[in-house]
Design a protein around this motif. Structure first.
Motif, PDB file in Angstrom:
ATOM      1  N   ARG A  59       0.833  -1.212   0.000  1.00 10.34           N
ATOM      2  CA  ARG A  59       0.000   0.000   0.000  1.00 10.34           C
ATOM      3  C   ARG A  59       0.862   1.254   0.000  1.00 10.34           C
ATOM      4  O   ARG A  59       0.565   2.241  -0.694  1.00 10.34           O
ATOM      5  CB  ARG A  59      -0.947  -0.011   1.201  1.00 10.34           C
ATOM      6  CG  ARG A  59      -2.122  -0.964   1.068  1.00 10.34           C
ATOM      7  CD  ARG A  59      -3.209  -0.628   2.066  1.00 10.34           C
ATOM      8  NE  ARG A  59      -2.748  -0.822   3.434  1.00 10.34           N
ATOM      9  CZ  ARG A  59      -2.968  -1.924   4.148  1.00 10.34           C
ATOM     10  NH1 ARG A  59      -3.646  -2.923   3.617  1.00 10.34           N
ATOM     11  NH2 ARG A  59      -2.522  -2.025   5.381  1.00 10.34           N
ATOM     12  N   THR A  60       1.938   1.225   0.779  1.00  8.63           N
ATOM     13  CA  THR A  60       2.832   2.376   0.845  1.00  8.63           C
ATOM     14  C   THR A  60       3.473   2.648  -0.512  1.00  8.63           C
ATOM     15  O   THR A  60       3.568   3.799  -0.955  1.00  8.63           O
ATOM     16  CB  THR A  60       3.937   2.141   1.897  1.00  8.63           C
ATOM     17  OG1 THR A  60       3.340   1.925   3.171  1.00  8.63           O
ATOM     18  CG2 THR A  60       4.865   3.340   1.989  1.00  8.63           C
ATOM     19  N   ILE A  61       3.917   1.588  -1.179  1.00 11.09           N
ATOM     20  CA  ILE A  61       4.524   1.741  -2.503  1.00 11.09           C
ATOM     21  C   ILE A  61       3.517   2.315  -3.492  1.00 11.09           C
ATOM     22  O   ILE A  61       3.842   3.209  -4.290  1.00 11.09           O
ATOM     23  CB  ILE A  61       5.068   0.389  -3.001  1.00 11.09           C
ATOM     24  CG1 ILE A  61       6.285  -0.026  -2.165  1.00 11.09           C
ATOM     25  CG2 ILE A  61       5.448   0.454  -4.481  1.00 11.09           C
ATOM     26  CD1 ILE A  61       6.761  -1.445  -2.436  1.00 11.09           C
ATOM     27  N   ALA A  62       2.283   1.807  -3.447  1.00 10.10           N
ATOM     28  CA  ALA A  62       1.245   2.316  -4.347  1.00 10.10           C
ATOM     29  C   ALA A  62       0.984   3.801  -4.096  1.00 10.10           C
ATOM     30  O   ALA A  62       0.826   4.586  -5.047  1.00 10.10           O
ATOM     31  CB  ALA A  62      -0.038   1.515  -4.160  1.00 10.10           C
ATOM     32  N   LEU A  63       0.947   4.214  -2.835  1.00  5.77           N
ATOM     33  CA  LEU A  63       0.719   5.620  -2.495  1.00  5.77           C
ATOM     34  C   LEU A  63       1.868   6.505  -2.965  1.00  5.77           C
ATOM     35  O   LEU A  63       1.649   7.632  -3.439  1.00  5.77           O
ATOM     36  CB  LEU A  63       0.519   5.769  -0.985  1.00  5.77           C
ATOM     37  CG  LEU A  63      -0.797   5.231  -0.424  1.00  5.77           C
ATOM     38  CD1 LEU A  63      -0.786   5.268   1.106  1.00  5.77           C
ATOM     39  CD2 LEU A  63      -1.978   6.041  -0.957  1.00  5.77           C
ATOM     40  N   LEU A  64       3.095   6.007  -2.824  1.00  3.99           N
ATOM     41  CA  LEU A  64       4.253   6.777  -3.286  1.00  3.99           C
ATOM     42  C   LEU A  64       4.214   6.965  -4.803  1.00  3.99           C
ATOM     43  O   LEU A  64       4.537   8.045  -5.309  1.00  3.99           O
ATOM     44  CB  LEU A  64       5.554   6.082  -2.869  1.00  3.99           C
ATOM     45  CG  LEU A  64       5.919   6.169  -1.384  1.00  3.99           C
ATOM     46  CD1 LEU A  64       7.093   5.241  -1.074  1.00  3.99           C
ATOM     47  CD2 LEU A  64       6.276   7.612  -1.002  1.00  3.99           C
ATOM     48  N   LYS A  65       3.801   5.939  -5.518  1.00  2.63           N
ATOM     49  CA  LYS A  65       3.708   6.045  -6.970  1.00  2.63           C
ATOM     50  C   LYS A  65       2.588   6.998  -7.384  1.00  2.63           C
ATOM     51  O   LYS A  65       2.720   7.753  -8.357  1.00  2.63           O
ATOM     52  CB  LYS A  65       3.497   4.659  -7.588  1.00  2.63           C
ATOM     53  CG  LYS A  65       4.737   3.768  -7.493  1.00  2.63           C
ATOM     54  CD  LYS A  65       4.490   2.397  -8.103  1.00  2.63           C
ATOM     55  CE  LYS A  65       5.758   1.543  -8.073  1.00  2.63           C
ATOM     56  NZ  LYS A  65       5.540   0.195  -8.650  1.00  2.63           N
ATOM     57  N   GLU A  66       1.477   6.969  -6.631  1.00  4.62           N
ATOM     58  CA  GLU A  66       0.394   7.914  -6.893  1.00  4.62           C
ATOM     59  C   GLU A  66       0.853   9.344  -6.627  1.00  4.62           C
ATOM     60  O   GLU A  66       0.528  10.271  -7.383  1.00  4.62           O
ATOM     61  CB  GLU A  66      -0.813   7.589  -6.016  1.00  4.62           C
ATOM     62  CG  GLU A  66      -1.573   6.335  -6.433  1.00  4.62           C
ATOM     63  CD  GLU A  66      -2.738   6.052  -5.511  1.00  4.62           C
ATOM     64  OE1 GLU A  66      -3.076   6.944  -4.694  1.00  4.62           O
ATOM     65  OE2 GLU A  66      -3.308   4.947  -5.586  1.00  4.62           O
ATOM     66  N   ARG A  67       1.598   9.504  -5.545  1.00  7.55           N
ATOM     67  CA  ARG A  67       2.133  10.833  -5.187  1.00  7.55           C
ATOM     68  C   ARG A  67       3.052  11.366  -6.300  1.00  7.55           C
ATOM     69  O   ARG A  67       2.989  12.525  -6.676  1.00  7.55           O
ATOM     70  CB  ARG A  67       2.899  10.740  -3.873  1.00  7.55           C
ATOM     71  CG  ARG A  67       3.767  11.909  -3.517  1.00  7.55           C
ATOM     72  CD  ARG A  67       2.973  13.178  -3.310  1.00  7.55           C
ATOM     73  NE  ARG A  67       3.816  14.294  -2.953  1.00  7.55           N
ATOM     74  CZ  ARG A  67       3.474  15.566  -3.061  1.00  7.55           C
ATOM     75  NH1 ARG A  67       2.284  15.882  -3.525  1.00  7.55           N
ATOM     76  NH2 ARG A  67       4.305  16.527  -2.703  1.00  7.55           N
ATOM     77  N   ARG A  68       3.874  10.463  -6.853  1.00  8.03           N
ATOM     78  CA  ARG A  68       4.789  10.852  -7.930  1.00  8.03           C
ATOM     79  C   ARG A  68       4.003  11.319  -9.157  1.00  8.03           C
ATOM     80  O   ARG A  68       4.310  12.365  -9.749  1.00  8.03           O
ATOM     81  CB  ARG A  68       5.683   9.654  -8.297  1.00  8.03           C
ATOM     82  CG  ARG A  68       6.784   9.977  -9.282  1.00  8.03           C
ATOM     83  CD  ARG A  68       7.502   8.666  -9.668  1.00  8.03           C
ATOM     84  NE  ARG A  68       8.737   8.912 -10.349  1.00  8.03           N
ATOM     85  CZ  ARG A  68       8.871   9.207 -11.648  1.00  8.03           C
ATOM     86  NH1 ARG A  68       7.770   9.318 -12.388  1.00  8.03           N
ATOM     87  NH2 ARG A  68      10.065   9.381 -12.180  1.00  8.03           N
ATOM     88  N   ALA A  69       2.984  10.525  -9.560  1.00  4.63           N
ATOM     89  CA  ALA A  69       2.183  10.888 -10.729  1.00  4.63           C
ATOM     90  C   ALA A  69       1.428  12.204 -10.495  1.00  4.63           C
ATOM     91  O   ALA A  69       1.356  13.058 -11.391  1.00  4.63           O
ATOM     92  CB  ALA A  69       1.212   9.771 -11.048  1.00  4.63           C
ATOM     93  N   ALA A  70       0.858  12.371  -9.293  1.00  2.20           N
ATOM     94  CA  ALA A  70       0.101  13.585  -8.988  1.00  2.20           C
ATOM     95  C   ALA A  70       1.006  14.814  -8.976  1.00  2.20           C
ATOM     96  O   ALA A  70       0.607  15.903  -9.418  1.00  2.20           O
ATOM     97  CB  ALA A  70      -0.589  13.431  -7.639  1.00  2.20           C
ATOM     98  N   LEU A  71       2.229  14.632  -8.457  1.00  7.11           N
ATOM     99  CA  LEU A  71       3.182  15.732  -8.397  1.00  7.11           C
ATOM    100  C   LEU A  71       3.522  16.228  -9.804  1.00  7.11           C
ATOM    101  O   LEU A  71       3.522  17.424 -10.064  1.00  7.11           O
ATOM    102  CB  LEU A  71       4.459  15.260  -7.683  1.00  7.11           C
ATOM    103  CG  LEU A  71       5.538  16.300  -7.452  1.00  7.11           C
ATOM    104  CD1 LEU A  71       5.072  17.334  -6.433  1.00  7.11           C
ATOM    105  CD2 LEU A  71       6.818  15.642  -6.992  1.00  7.11           C
ATOM    106  N   ILE A  72       3.781  15.290 -10.709  1.00  2.57           N
ATOM    107  CA  ILE A  72       4.119  15.663 -12.082  1.00  2.57           C
ATOM    108  C   ILE A  72       2.937  16.338 -12.762  1.00  2.57           C
ATOM    109  O   ILE A  72       3.072  17.361 -13.434  1.00  2.57           O
ATOM    110  CB  ILE A  72       4.549  14.406 -12.875  1.00  2.57           C
ATOM    111  CG1 ILE A  72       5.869  13.867 -12.319  1.00  2.57           C
ATOM    112  CG2 ILE A  72       4.690  14.723 -14.367  1.00  2.57           C
ATOM    113  CD1 ILE A  72       6.268  12.518 -12.875  1.00  2.57           C
TER     114      ILE A  72
END
Length: 241
Positions: free
Chosen positions: A226-239
């Motif tokens: 779950r943490t990895i998925a959230l970090l990847k979502e955060r990366r996409a949202a940031l961009i």
């Protein structure tokens, strides 16, 4: 800014994925040690005489699979639910997908019956760990092998033992095929494999112990996913932002 922030997030994801791999390896090692050496680290060991197994506790026995299991080849029960053997999950209830056309032409009367507690394995993928214990009565592919316990070895203990890397390697050695990815382990090969046989109470202790420990590790792995998925979502949202 994006280079700096995405690099930081990528480093966090990589670190979490390394931890995830370590948890997976720890789970595998925990089960392997428990089913081959028992739970008492001080127990005296002896040579089992089985090349793939090595040393076992002195009070354990060893038997051929043919002594511990018999092949079940029952058919003609088309109304049972379908089961499948997964390399990752063992024997599970088959889930039909809405995204692809499922075969409706199969004659389920030809499918093999696996009773609750039976061991079932995919002949072509046994060397990769495609084996498990049936959680309920059901049907499996005619190409699978179904083995019913004769009593001394509990299905739960067998399910743990048969999914270890050591056992998978022995299955590969006894499999037949022209090319590596087409190896098949037939009942005749499986029945000749020598297996460790702890006392019944020790088998129960091993099953209970591994269930408790692996449940904790699985919870940690789920949290890490779950943490990895959230970090990847955060990366996409940031961009995107």
């Amino acid at each position: 800014y994006l280079d700096r922030e995405t690099a930081r997030l990528d480093a966090l994801v990589a670190a979490k994925e390394r931890v995830l791999a370590l948890l997976t390896e720890k789970r595998r090692a925990l089960i392997t040690r428990a089913v081959t050496r028992g739970l008492d680290p001080r127990a005296p060991l002896r040579d089992s005489g089985i090349p793939w197994l090595g040393e076992i506790p002195t009070h354990w026995e060893s038997r051929r699979a043919a002594w511990l299991f018999h092949e079940r080849d029952e058919r003609g029960e088309a109304n049972y639910p379908l089961l499948e053997v997964s390399i990752n999950a063992g024997v599970v209830l088959r889930e039909f997908s809405d995204e692809r056309i499922e075969s409706t032409a199969a004659d389920f009367n030809t499918y093999k019956v696996a009773r609750q507690g039976d061991v079932a394995f995919n002949k072509m993928r046994m060397w990769q760990g495609a084996v498990g214990v049936a959680p309920q009565d059901g049907l499996v592919s005619p190409d699978y092998v179904v083995a019913a316990s004769t009593g001394p070895m509990s299905p739960q203990y067998a399910g743990l033992l048969f999914r270890t890397d050591m056992f998978s390697a022995e299955c590969a050695r006894r499999s037949h095929g022209i090319v590596w990815d087409r190896l098949r382990l037939y009942w005749e090969g499986f029945r000749e494999i020598e297996l460790p046989l702890p006392p019944a109470d020790v088998q129960r202790e091993i099953v209970a112990y591994t269930a408790g420990r692996t449940a904790k590790l699985d919870a940690l792995r789920l949290s890490m996913d779950r943490t990895i998925a959230l970090l990847k979502e955060r990366r996409a949202a940031l961009i995107a932002a």
